[in-house]
Design a protein around this motif. Sequence first.
Motif, PDB file in Angstrom:
ATOM      1  N   GLU A 107     -86.112  38.249  95.333  1.00 37.55           N
ATOM      2  CA  GLU A 107     -85.969  38.072  96.784  1.00 37.55           C
ATOM      3  C   GLU A 107     -86.531  36.728  97.240  1.00 37.55           C
ATOM      4  O   GLU A 107     -86.003  36.110  98.150  1.00 37.55           O
ATOM      5  N   PRO A 158     -80.154  32.144 106.519  1.00 35.80           N
ATOM      6  CA  PRO A 158     -79.814  33.567 106.347  1.00 35.80           C
ATOM      7  C   PRO A 158     -79.082  33.903 105.047  1.00 35.80           C
ATOM      8  O   PRO A 158     -79.333  34.952 104.475  1.00 35.80           O
ATOM      9  N   GLU A 159     -78.195  33.045 104.573  1.00 36.37           N
ATOM     10  CA  GLU A 159     -77.442  33.418 103.366  1.00 36.37           C
ATOM     11  C   GLU A 159     -78.041  32.809 102.101  1.00 36.37           C
ATOM     12  O   GLU A 159     -77.352  32.585 101.112  1.00 36.37           O
ATOM     13  N   ARG A 213     -79.756  33.999  99.716  1.00 37.92           N
ATOM     14  CA  ARG A 213     -79.651  34.749  98.462  1.00 37.92           C
ATOM     15  C   ARG A 213     -78.205  34.994  98.052  1.00 37.92           C
ATOM     16  O   ARG A 213     -77.946  35.569  97.008  1.00 37.92           O
ATOM     17  N   HIS A 214     -77.269  34.613  98.905  1.00 33.66           N
ATOM     18  CA  HIS A 214     -75.879  34.932  98.603  1.00 33.66           C
ATOM     19  C   HIS A 214     -75.385  34.128  97.408  1.00 33.66           C
ATOM     20  O   HIS A 214     -75.769  32.991  97.204  1.00 33.66           O
ATOM     21  N   GLU A 246     -89.602  43.926  99.736  1.00 33.01           N
ATOM     22  CA  GLU A 246     -89.592  42.485 100.026  1.00 33.01           C
ATOM     23  C   GLU A 246     -88.380  42.023 100.809  1.00 33.01           C
ATOM     24  O   GLU A 246     -88.453  41.094 101.596  1.00 33.01           O
ATOM     25  N   GLU A 247     -87.235  42.685 100.549  1.00 34.67           N
ATOM     26  CA  GLU A 247     -85.995  42.200 101.148  1.00 34.67           C
ATOM     27  C   GLU A 247     -85.983  42.292 102.669  1.00 34.67           C
ATOM     28  O   GLU A 247     -85.132  41.698 103.312  1.00 34.67           O
ATOM     29  N   GLU A 292     -80.735  43.771 103.582  1.00 36.80           N
ATOM     30  CA  GLU A 292     -81.378  42.454 103.501  1.00 36.80           C
ATOM     31  C   GLU A 292     -81.648  41.940 104.905  1.00 36.80           C
ATOM     32  O   GLU A 292     -80.837  42.112 105.798  1.00 36.80           O
ATOM     33  N   SER A 344     -82.998  38.296 106.881  1.00 38.09           N
ATOM     34  CA  SER A 344     -83.298  36.878 106.679  1.00 38.09           C
ATOM     35  C   SER A 344     -83.630  36.264 108.030  1.00 38.09           C
ATOM     36  O   SER A 344     -83.189  36.752 109.054  1.00 38.09           O
ATOM     37  N   PRO A 345     -84.389  35.173 108.003  1.00 37.07           N
ATOM     38  CA  PRO A 345     -84.729  34.531 109.270  1.00 37.07           C
ATOM     39  C   PRO A 345     -83.544  33.720 109.782  1.00 37.07           C
ATOM     40  O   PRO A 345     -82.735  33.240 108.991  1.00 37.07           O
ATOM     41  N   THR A 346     -83.441  33.571 111.084  1.00 36.94           N
ATOM     42  CA  THR A 346     -82.417  32.698 111.643  1.00 36.94           C
ATOM     43  C   THR A 346     -83.105  31.450 112.197  1.00 36.94           C
ATOM     44  O   THR A 346     -84.334  31.407 112.305  1.00 36.94           O
ATOM     45  N   GLN A 375     -81.715  38.061 110.875  1.00 35.51           N
ATOM     46  CA  GLN A 375     -80.344  38.500 110.593  1.00 35.51           C
ATOM     47  C   GLN A 375     -80.398  39.674 109.624  1.00 35.51           C
ATOM     48  O   GLN A 375     -81.107  39.634 108.624  1.00 35.51           O
ATOM     49  N   LYS A 404     -78.145  42.759 107.394  1.00 37.38           N
ATOM     50  CA  LYS A 404     -76.852  43.126 106.828  1.00 37.38           C
ATOM     51  C   LYS A 404     -76.886  44.592 106.460  1.00 37.38           C
ATOM     52  O   LYS A 404     -77.866  45.059 105.862  1.00 37.38           O
TER      53      LYS A 404
END
Lengths: 111, 360, 336
Positions: B191, B211-212, B214-215, C114-115, C228, C230-232, C238, C240
Amino acid sequence: MAAMNFGFGINRPRVIDLDRNNLRKSDEILREMPELQTCIGCGACTALCTAGNLTSFNFRRVHTLVRRGEYEGAYEEMNKCMLCGKCRLACPRGINTRGVVMLIKRKLGDF
Amino acid sequence: MNRNWKEYQKEIADDRYYYARSCIRQNFFPGSEKAFLDIMRNDLGRDCFDDPLHTSCTGIGYHADIVPLDTIMAVVARQFALMGEAGYENFISSCITSFGIYTEILATWEEFPETEERARENLYKATGRTLVKPKNLSHTSDVVFHHREAIAARARHRLVNVLTGEPLRVVEHIGCHYAKIFPKSGVGGSEFPYVLAGMIESWGGECVDYPERRHCCGFGFRNYLVQANRGYSVANTQKKMESMAPYKPDFIVANCPGCAMFLDKWQYTIAEMEGTTYGENGHGIPVLTYEEMAGLVLGYDPWALGMQMHQVDVEPLLDKMGIEYDPAAKYLGMNGKYIGQPASAIVNCGSQDTIYNIKQ
Amino acid sequence: MARRVIIVGGGVAGIQTALTLSQRGIPTLLLERESELGGKLTGWHKLFPSFTPAHEVLDELRQRLNGSGVEVRTQCEVCHVERSGVTLASGERLAADAVVVTTGFTLFDARVKEEYGYGIYDNVYTTADIERMLNEGRVAMRDGSAPRRIAFLHCVGSRDEKVCQHHCSKVCCITGVKQAMELKEMFPEADVFNFYMDIRMFGPGYEEMYRDAQQRLNIHFVRGRISEASPTLDGRVQIKAEDTLTGRPLKMSVDMLILIIGMRSNASNAVFAADAGLQCQPSGFLAPRDLFLHNTESNVGGIFYAGAVTAPKNIGESLSEAVVAADRVTEYLKRA
């Protein structure tokens, strides 16, 4: 001059993007018929749907997509409903499902 | 700030490496592997054995469903046997696909000892060689990470914009097979992988957390190999580029041969197909390998690092880092011989002679 | 002469057990690790499904305790449990004729997932944080502004093999609904989403409350697990998930992501079990003799359980179980 052709196109995202979707119509629909939010996705409506058994119509899926702001094609889909009312008899949450069909058609006629 | 990034630490050998190359990197990023060997041997004084006997790990064939498991296990067993014969025990791989393969096969042998026996037997029957398992298995980025402070101490340039004094903003891309298969096999886990982020921070840059992050880059082996599927592959890179572009990264550094290639080349494809570019002034965003990044930091000549082979021009980055280079020497090869020059392309904001003008 | 009972853990189950025993004239010593009684309820704001302030329950329990003759010792951590008594972290040994273990549970540490970026990204919170913020009277984003979009994620640390938590923590579904309602009422303009795998409304009035959240407060429930965060660029988060009812991936940015954390068994359960020969369940919670007629007894005579030490439970269940445990202890002491 045209763009270069590599023999393939770029796939479009399938994601429902709630940052981009305009939820105004969805909000209007839920304001007029708040009971639609109580759907628990059981599928009883769709299981016995006259249209859904013979066409690709899926009432539960279409109204869920509409609530997420995915309006494209919803009006046409709802046109497949024959308004027989069996879904309303089955719904364990007592949602006026025929009313939902009519409301979505009224709100999304121009999508 | 981010403690999780430091929580997973793996053991990385300090010296005496048996070096396994990637089968595709020497075409796409031809200076990177040489730069790694030069840095290890000349700058850091490490013993790194580059064995002419070793082969491709056949990982691309394996992931494209054309190399069977028993075959790849025998090939991997042979690589390990060669390491043993050369007198080494620290196996390092220059490719994430291979690293994933080696990690996966070692884990399979651990969980299912009968598969190890079978591989040992197949290897012996086919080649007469004896399987020796490595004491330490690392990816070459792990090794660079391990020596990052020593490299920082010898730095001629830092990942800092010489005009503004600000740290360069760097997007790091790890590659799925580095730690998504076995999170413990990668520095920082899956992660919050720290392997490239650690280098970037040590050398003065700043990581972009978008945001992406890890994609997947979209390589996906068989998804790319079949032309009709490439639209799916390129869509993944597009998703990442759109997500990172608002952060205005100065460059991308990739861990994996496939990722570096696709993040670089798909920018060209997207620009030519749709007219979209993601970097400054209508350019693409330069994509580096970590060896190239380390090489620039240590003052290597960008053309000796093979950076003229990139799809997206690296000159804007070189200028930001204050690196001197000879523009006229860009397309001169090893002996000053002209190696040819690519046609102009939208990602490089070149002349619009072949393409419809989207820059107006 | 009356015999002494030691109760390990001063949460609601422990307090109620002590009260019932002392009403029956049995000398009772209540041991609590923290400096005040009340356990997890101390940090809680309001209780589902009635929105009863948590302190009302605690205040009354404490009040009853004051006149009860129960001996209370706080800041006493119990390290070892045996049928004949307990040993404190200080080394002090306290003898008893019966022991009731009411040590409850441990809140799942959301950083393990963690995710979701808890403790890493701004504006990721847990349900425990929200209760604390509600108690402080101010729920806000890190920069102090009011959230316009809030997402709750159910089952963080529950029903998740990846973190060795196979069990359902039971009370989190209704907690998520309760907090969604509280935040919606606090920020009527905000959109509130609950991402869930299943909604398990096991208690009286819970299903009604869920429906009220949907219909009256227009809280959105999306069946799908956020995979998941994630920061914006603007400091939001954000997320998903799959909208499983439409079969499409879904993403959105939110101002607050609230992780509905589950109940983990205490690390001390294994220690107690090893000392006293007690049985643990695969989930790590202590195993009662059976789930029906002996649900507050351990497999060792003289050691009893009440509350969430044996499984996730709500406050009402813990209180009722405490009375049953006191009853079984009384019987045991008579026989012994």
